[in-house]
Design a protein around this motif. Structure first.
Motif, PDB file in Angstrom:
ATOM      1  N   GLN A  96      26.701  80.122  57.805  1.00  0.00           N
ATOM      2  CA  GLN A  96      26.258  79.474  56.570  1.00  0.00           C
ATOM      3  C   GLN A  96      27.445  79.026  55.717  1.00  0.00           C
ATOM      4  O   GLN A  96      27.431  77.939  55.132  1.00  0.00           O
ATOM      5  CB  GLN A  96      25.387  80.447  55.771  1.00  0.00           C
ATOM      6  CG  GLN A  96      24.030  80.751  56.390  1.00  0.00           C
ATOM      7  CD  GLN A  96      23.313  81.865  55.650  1.00  0.00           C
ATOM      8  OE1 GLN A  96      23.868  82.946  55.435  1.00  0.00           O
ATOM      9  NE2 GLN A  96      22.078  81.603  55.240  1.00  0.00           N
ATOM     10  N   VAL A  99      28.972  75.882  57.387  1.00  0.00           N
ATOM     11  CA  VAL A  99      28.111  74.709  57.177  1.00  0.00           C
ATOM     12  C   VAL A  99      28.267  74.201  55.750  1.00  0.00           C
ATOM     13  O   VAL A  99      28.352  72.989  55.497  1.00  0.00           O
ATOM     14  CB  VAL A  99      26.637  75.057  57.475  1.00  0.00           C
ATOM     15  CG1 VAL A  99      25.707  73.939  56.979  1.00  0.00           C
ATOM     16  CG2 VAL A  99      26.435  75.273  58.977  1.00  0.00           C
ATOM     17  N   ARG A 103      29.556  70.502  54.719  1.00  0.00           N
ATOM     18  CA  ARG A 103      28.755  69.596  53.890  1.00  0.00           C
ATOM     19  C   ARG A 103      29.553  69.124  52.670  1.00  0.00           C
ATOM     20  O   ARG A 103      29.453  67.969  52.256  1.00  0.00           O
ATOM     21  CB  ARG A 103      27.480  70.313  53.433  1.00  0.00           C
ATOM     22  CG  ARG A 103      26.529  70.668  54.582  1.00  0.00           C
ATOM     23  CD  ARG A 103      25.819  69.457  55.132  1.00  0.00           C
ATOM     24  NE  ARG A 103      24.740  69.026  54.241  1.00  0.00           N
ATOM     25  CZ  ARG A 103      24.206  67.816  54.234  1.00  0.00           C
ATOM     26  NH1 ARG A 103      24.687  66.886  55.058  1.00  0.00           N
ATOM     27  NH2 ARG A 103      23.223  67.503  53.410  1.00  0.00           N
ATOM     28  N   ASP A 108      27.279  65.250  57.793  1.00  0.00           N
ATOM     29  CA  ASP A 108      25.820  65.356  57.679  1.00  0.00           C
ATOM     30  C   ASP A 108      25.366  66.702  58.230  1.00  0.00           C
ATOM     31  O   ASP A 108      26.142  67.454  58.815  1.00  0.00           O
ATOM     32  CB  ASP A 108      25.135  64.183  58.379  1.00  0.00           C
ATOM     33  CG  ASP A 108      25.382  64.130  59.876  1.00  0.00           C
ATOM     34  OD1 ASP A 108      25.453  65.205  60.512  1.00  0.00           O
ATOM     35  OD2 ASP A 108      25.524  63.014  60.422  1.00  0.00           O
ATOM     36  N   ARG A 109      24.087  67.005  58.068  1.00  0.00           N
ATOM     37  CA  ARG A 109      23.581  68.341  58.391  1.00  0.00           C
ATOM     38  C   ARG A 109      23.821  68.703  59.859  1.00  0.00           C
ATOM     39  O   ARG A 109      24.270  69.809  60.167  1.00  0.00           O
ATOM     40  CB  ARG A 109      22.087  68.419  58.066  1.00  0.00           C
ATOM     41  CG  ARG A 109      21.525  69.836  58.150  1.00  0.00           C
ATOM     42  CD  ARG A 109      20.058  69.854  57.712  1.00  0.00           C
ATOM     43  NE  ARG A 109      19.916  69.390  56.340  1.00  0.00           N
ATOM     44  CZ  ARG A 109      20.106  70.170  55.268  1.00  0.00           C
ATOM     45  NH1 ARG A 109      20.451  71.435  55.431  1.00  0.00           N
ATOM     46  NH2 ARG A 109      19.933  69.682  54.053  1.00  0.00           N
ATOM     47  N   ARG A 110      23.531  67.768  60.760  1.00  0.00           N
ATOM     48  CA  ARG A 110      23.704  68.061  62.183  1.00  0.00           C
ATOM     49  C   ARG A 110      25.172  68.254  62.532  1.00  0.00           C
ATOM     50  O   ARG A 110      25.548  69.205  63.223  1.00  0.00           O
ATOM     51  CB  ARG A 110      23.105  66.933  63.026  1.00  0.00           C
ATOM     52  CG  ARG A 110      23.210  67.189  64.521  1.00  0.00           C
ATOM     53  CD  ARG A 110      22.579  66.068  65.343  1.00  0.00           C
ATOM     54  NE  ARG A 110      22.702  66.323  66.765  1.00  0.00           N
ATOM     55  CZ  ARG A 110      23.825  66.101  67.461  1.00  0.00           C
ATOM     56  NH1 ARG A 110      24.915  65.632  66.861  1.00  0.00           N
ATOM     57  NH2 ARG A 110      23.855  66.359  68.754  1.00  0.00           N
ATOM     58  N   GLY A 113      26.498  71.602  61.364  1.00  0.00           N
ATOM     59  CA  GLY A 113      26.114  72.733  62.208  1.00  0.00           C
ATOM     60  C   GLY A 113      26.938  72.795  63.477  1.00  0.00           C
ATOM     61  O   GLY A 113      27.378  73.875  63.901  1.00  0.00           O
TER      62      GLY A 113
END
Length: 321
Positions: A96, A99, A103, A108-110, A113
């Protein structure tokens, strides 16, 4: 190809206080450079200049091929910085945290991760799951700090006192992570007060004192430059320690007066050569009737070299006198 870091004549002052006074430094790509120095030598200020956090008053500083004053954004895109204080959130897990950092760097989110999983594998934390960082050991937490500094895959990573406060196991964890980074192509500049750390990690060591680089070389070169090997003797009769120093110097081919006076029953003598020196010294002492309980020939340590280069060895001798 330019080096990872190139500094010429770096100057920085705060009011009347001169912190950096014409500092010169070159760091090769894909290498580890350790910047050593006593408190107040200017190490942290130099890192802040190199990472564009502080503007220099003079000289030129290039990092990853870009001038820190003229192209600070280009420099920031190519570097990572891990400071002395932890930057990660104690409540979140390792993934977390990474990530979140990704960000913040506009992934981006993908992509965030994917990058987090890559970094966790890189620093050996992939199996931590959702365990909060507050439950991590010191070494695990510091490895996560380093991973956070690698989100943008920096060409140059700055580590400011990366293992301060860690136990030996935690320090080894961080050392392994740093070695892995360099193997993947990252250049590393670290500031440290642990001489063992510099010996373990650094291709190049720069000793900073009074805002200037006062010595530079590999750990082996620095130790050799201040006197090479040392012969340690334990004299049975402490009253004859000074006599043992004079005889040992003569037999070892050392310059007269190069050894410190005997302290109690222990005598340390610099030696100019290794071959046959132990036998020659023991024979000379035996002929003089000076009994020796122990004799060891060993190389000068980086700790000793550091103290002699910065003059702290003389200061320590004066205090103990």
């Amino acid at each position: 190809m330019t080096g990872a870091i190139s500094i010429q004549g770096l100057a920085k002052r705060y009011g009347e206080k001169v912190v950096l006074d014409g500092m010169d430094l070159q760091v090769a790509r894909r290498s580890v450079c350790a910047l050593l120095g006593p408190n107040g030598a200017g190490k942290t200020t130099a890192v802040r200049v190199m990472t564009t956090l502080v503007r220099p008053d003079g000289g030129t500083v290039q990092v990853a091929g870009f001038d820190v004053r003229r192209h600070p954004r280009e420099v920031r895109r190519r570097i990572g910085l891990v400071g002395q204080q932890p930057a990660v959130d104690d409540v979140l897990g390792a993934r977390q945290n990474l990530v979140l950092f990704a960000r913040l760097h506009h992934l981006d989110r993908r992509a965030a991760g994917v990058r987090a999983d890559e970094l966790l594998a890189q620093v050996g934390l992939l199996d931590t799951g959702s365990t909060p960082v507050r439950d991590f050991s010191g070494g695990m937490r510091r490895r996560l700090d380093i991973a956070a500094g690698l989100v943008l895959a920096p060409e140059v990573l700055f580590l400011d006192e990366p293992t301060t406060g860690l136990d030996p196991a935690g320090r080894r964890d961080v050392w392994e992570a740093i070695r892995a980074l360099v193997a993947r192509g990252t250049s590393v500049l670290l500031t440290t007060q642990y001489l063992e750390e510099a010996e373990q990690l650094a291709d190049d060591v720069c000793v900073l004192d009074g805002g200037r680089v006062v010595a530079r070389g590999t750990p082996g070169e620095l130790t050799a430059a201040v006197g090479g090997d040392r012969l340690e003797l334990v004299v049975a009769d402490p009253r004859r320690a000074q006599e043992a120093v004079l005889l040992a110097e003569r037999a070892a081919g050392s310059a007269p007066g190069s050894a410190p006076p005997g302290t109690g029953e222990r005598v340390v003598v610099p030696v100019a050569r290794r071959h046959g020196v132990v036998g020659a010294v023991v024979r000379a002492l035996d002929e003089a009737g000076i009994a020796v309980d122990d004799v060891v020939l060993r190389p000068t340590t980086l700790d000793e070299a550091y103290l002699r280069i910065t003059g702290r060895d003389d200061e320590r001798a004066e205090v103990s006198a």
